[in-house]
Design a protein around this motif. Structure first.
Motif, PDB file in Angstrom:
ATOM      1  N   ILE A  91      43.475  47.776  33.849  1.00  0.00           N
ATOM      2  CA  ILE A  91      43.891  46.830  34.880  1.00  0.00           C
ATOM      3  C   ILE A  91      43.667  47.433  36.274  1.00  0.00           C
ATOM      4  CG2 ILE A  91      45.844  45.538  35.842  1.00  0.00           C
ATOM      5  CD1 ILE A  91      46.899  45.427  32.870  1.00  0.00           C
ATOM      6  N   ASN A  92      43.973  48.708  36.444  1.00  0.00           N
ATOM      7  CA  ASN A  92      43.738  49.371  37.725  1.00  0.00           C
ATOM      8  C   ASN A  92      42.254  49.420  38.071  1.00  0.00           C
ATOM      9  OD1 ASN A  92      46.335  49.939  38.739  1.00  0.00           O
ATOM     10  ND2 ASN A  92      46.547  51.648  37.322  1.00  0.00           N
ATOM     11  N   LYS A  93      41.403  49.671  37.077  1.00  0.00           N
ATOM     12  CA  LYS A  93      39.965  49.705  37.329  1.00  0.00           C
ATOM     13  C   LYS A  93      39.454  48.331  37.742  1.00  0.00           C
ATOM     14  CE  LYS A  93      38.770  53.656  34.474  1.00  0.00           C
ATOM     15  NZ  LYS A  93      38.000  54.135  33.321  1.00  0.00           N
ATOM     16  N   ILE A  94      39.999  47.276  37.135  1.00  0.00           N
ATOM     17  CA  ILE A  94      39.624  45.918  37.525  1.00  0.00           C
ATOM     18  C   ILE A  94      40.022  45.676  38.975  1.00  0.00           C
ATOM     19  CG2 ILE A  94      40.066  43.460  37.126  1.00  0.00           C
ATOM     20  CD1 ILE A  94      40.537  44.236  34.134  1.00  0.00           C
ATOM     21  N   SER A  95      41.221  46.099  39.343  1.00  0.00           N
ATOM     22  CA  SER A  95      41.686  45.876  40.720  1.00  0.00           C
ATOM     23  C   SER A  95      40.866  46.687  41.718  1.00  0.00           C
ATOM     24  CB  SER A  95      43.176  46.198  40.855  1.00  0.00           C
ATOM     25  OG  SER A  95      43.405  47.585  40.765  1.00  0.00           O
ATOM     26  N   GLN A  96      40.360  47.840  41.318  1.00  0.00           N
ATOM     27  CA  GLN A  96      39.493  48.625  42.193  1.00  0.00           C
ATOM     28  C   GLN A  96      38.139  47.948  42.373  1.00  0.00           C
ATOM     29  OE1 GLN A  96      39.388  52.434  40.268  1.00  0.00           O
ATOM     30  NE2 GLN A  96      41.474  52.964  40.882  1.00  0.00           N
ATOM     31  N   LYS A  97      37.668  47.302  41.333  1.00  0.00           N
ATOM     32  CA  LYS A  97      36.381  46.609  41.389  1.00  0.00           C
ATOM     33  C   LYS A  97      36.468  45.337  42.232  1.00  0.00           C
ATOM     34  CE  LYS A  97      32.151  46.017  39.772  1.00  0.00           C
ATOM     35  NZ  LYS A  97      31.062  46.920  39.801  1.00  0.00           N
ATOM     36  N   PHE A  98      37.630  44.680  42.215  1.00  0.00           N
ATOM     37  CA  PHE A  98      37.829  43.438  42.962  1.00  0.00           C
ATOM     38  C   PHE A  98      39.057  43.564  43.867  1.00  0.00           C
ATOM     39  CE2 PHE A  98      35.979  42.208  38.804  1.00  0.00           C
ATOM     40  CZ  PHE A  98      34.756  41.744  39.261  1.00  0.00           C
ATOM     41  N   PRO A  99      38.994  44.424  44.880  1.00  0.00           N
ATOM     42  CA  PRO A  99      40.162  44.595  45.749  1.00  0.00           C
ATOM     43  C   PRO A  99      40.446  43.326  46.555  1.00  0.00           C
ATOM     44  CG  PRO A  99      38.259  45.734  46.664  1.00  0.00           C
ATOM     45  CD  PRO A  99      37.859  45.220  45.304  1.00  0.00           C
ATOM     46  N   ALA A 100      41.703  43.148  46.904  1.00  0.00           N
ATOM     47  CA  ALA A 100      42.097  41.986  47.710  1.00  0.00           C
ATOM     48  C   ALA A 100      41.350  42.023  49.034  1.00  0.00           C
ATOM     49  CB  ALA A 100      43.602  42.008  47.954  1.00  0.00           C
ATOM     50  N   CYS A 101      40.815  40.874  49.434  1.00  0.00           N
ATOM     51  CA  CYS A 101      40.074  40.779  50.694  1.00  0.00           C
ATOM     52  C   CYS A 101      40.096  39.333  51.174  1.00  0.00           C
ATOM     53  CB  CYS A 101      38.638  41.265  50.520  1.00  0.00           C
ATOM     54  SG  CYS A 101      37.693  40.347  49.299  1.00  0.00           S
ATOM     55  N   LYS A 102      39.651  39.123  52.414  1.00  0.00           N
ATOM     56  CA  LYS A 102      39.660  37.771  52.969  1.00  0.00           C
ATOM     57  C   LYS A 102      38.601  36.893  52.327  1.00  0.00           C
ATOM     58  CE  LYS A 102      41.639  39.023  57.361  1.00  0.00           C
ATOM     59  NZ  LYS A 102      41.564  38.940  58.802  1.00  0.00           N
ATOM     60  N   GLU A 103      37.446  37.442  52.010  1.00  0.00           N
ATOM     61  CA  GLU A 103      36.346  36.694  51.393  1.00  0.00           C
ATOM     62  C   GLU A 103      36.365  36.938  49.891  1.00  0.00           C
ATOM     63  OE1 GLU A 103      33.196  35.206  52.517  1.00  0.00           O
ATOM     64  OE2 GLU A 103      33.837  34.950  54.592  1.00  0.00           O
ATOM     65  N   ALA A 104      36.936  36.024  49.147  1.00  0.00           N
ATOM     66  CA  ALA A 104      37.044  36.172  47.697  1.00  0.00           C
ATOM     67  C   ALA A 104      35.678  35.979  47.035  1.00  0.00           C
ATOM     68  CB  ALA A 104      38.027  35.166  47.133  1.00  0.00           C
ATOM     69  N   GLU A 105      35.435  36.750  45.995  1.00  0.00           N
ATOM     70  CA  GLU A 105      34.206  36.592  45.224  1.00  0.00           C
ATOM     71  C   GLU A 105      34.276  35.281  44.446  1.00  0.00           C
ATOM     72  OE1 GLU A 105      32.340  39.763  43.235  1.00  0.00           O
ATOM     73  OE2 GLU A 105      33.397  41.284  44.368  1.00  0.00           O
ATOM     74  N   MET A 106      33.133  34.733  44.137  1.00  0.00           N
ATOM     75  CA  MET A 106      33.047  33.431  43.473  1.00  0.00           C
ATOM     76  C   MET A 106      33.228  33.545  41.957  1.00  0.00           C
ATOM     77  SD  MET A 106      32.721  31.326  45.896  1.00  0.00           S
ATOM     78  CE  MET A 106      32.223  29.817  45.124  1.00  0.00           C
ATOM     79  N   LEU A 107      34.030  34.440  41.525  1.00  0.00           N
ATOM     80  CA  LEU A 107      34.322  34.594  40.104  1.00  0.00           C
ATOM     81  C   LEU A 107      35.686  33.990  39.818  1.00  0.00           C
ATOM     82  CD1 LEU A 107      33.240  38.315  39.739  1.00  0.00           C
ATOM     83  CD2 LEU A 107      31.902  36.304  39.142  1.00  0.00           C
ATOM     84  N   THR A 108      35.849  33.434  38.632  1.00  0.00           N
ATOM     85  CA  THR A 108      37.124  32.794  38.323  1.00  0.00           C
ATOM     86  C   THR A 108      37.798  33.342  37.076  1.00  0.00           C
ATOM     87  OG1 THR A 108      35.989  31.045  37.120  1.00  0.00           O
ATOM     88  CG2 THR A 108      36.479  30.638  39.438  1.00  0.00           C
TER      89      THR A 108
END
Length: 146
Positions: free
Chosen positions: A15-32
């Motif tokens: 779970i931590n590795k996932i959060s490192q790969k997709f850190p919180a940011c203003k421009e969200a990636e288009m993945l759902t």
């Protein structure tokens, strides 16, 4: 099957590795969705995004060659518990909301919804639509009686 401490630590690391790969940011990636594929034969835990790009992987020794009939139910419960404990991390990824964590078997077949995050709402649990058909049938039956 009760998860041992090492298993819980490995799931937490995933779970931590996932959060490192997709850190919180203003421009969200288009993945759902985050797809978590688990093999009860090899113990492999593979995590993929919507585009089937591998995000991370590990081997959970306790799950190697596991013959339990309730294997995927048990794995789902372990992930749900850890995702709930880490909801401040898992619910704030830099992904387009709503997004979900989905458990899949080693052939990438859907097994269970683990966690759904949507702005101010986080859903942790099993079948999100459990009992929906019965509720709808009862609703229609009540309408037709009137």
């Amino acid at each position: 099957m009760k998860a041992n401490e090492q298993t819980l630590q490995q799931v937490e690391r995933v779970i931590n590795k996932i959060s490192q790969k997709f850190p919180a940011c203003k421009e969200a990636e288009m993945l759902t969705d985050i797809h978590i594929s688990v093999s009860q034969y090899t113990g492999d835990v593979l995590v993929f995004d919507d585009d089937s790009t591998e995000v991370t992987r590990c081997v959970v020794e306790q799950w190697i060659d596991c013959k339990d009939e309730t294997f995927y139910d048990d794995v789902a419960q372990v992930f749900r518990t850890e995702l709930q404990k880490m909801s401040s991390v898992a619910g704030c990824l830099g992904l387009l909301k709503p997004y979900s964590f989905v458990l899949e078997d080693d052939e990438r077949n859907h097994v269970a919804e683990l966690f759904v995050a949507d702005d101010d709402t986080v859903i942790i649990g099993g079948d999100l639509m459990k009992g929906l058909n019965e509720d709808l049938d009862n609703f229609i039956e009540d309408l037709l009686k009137k």
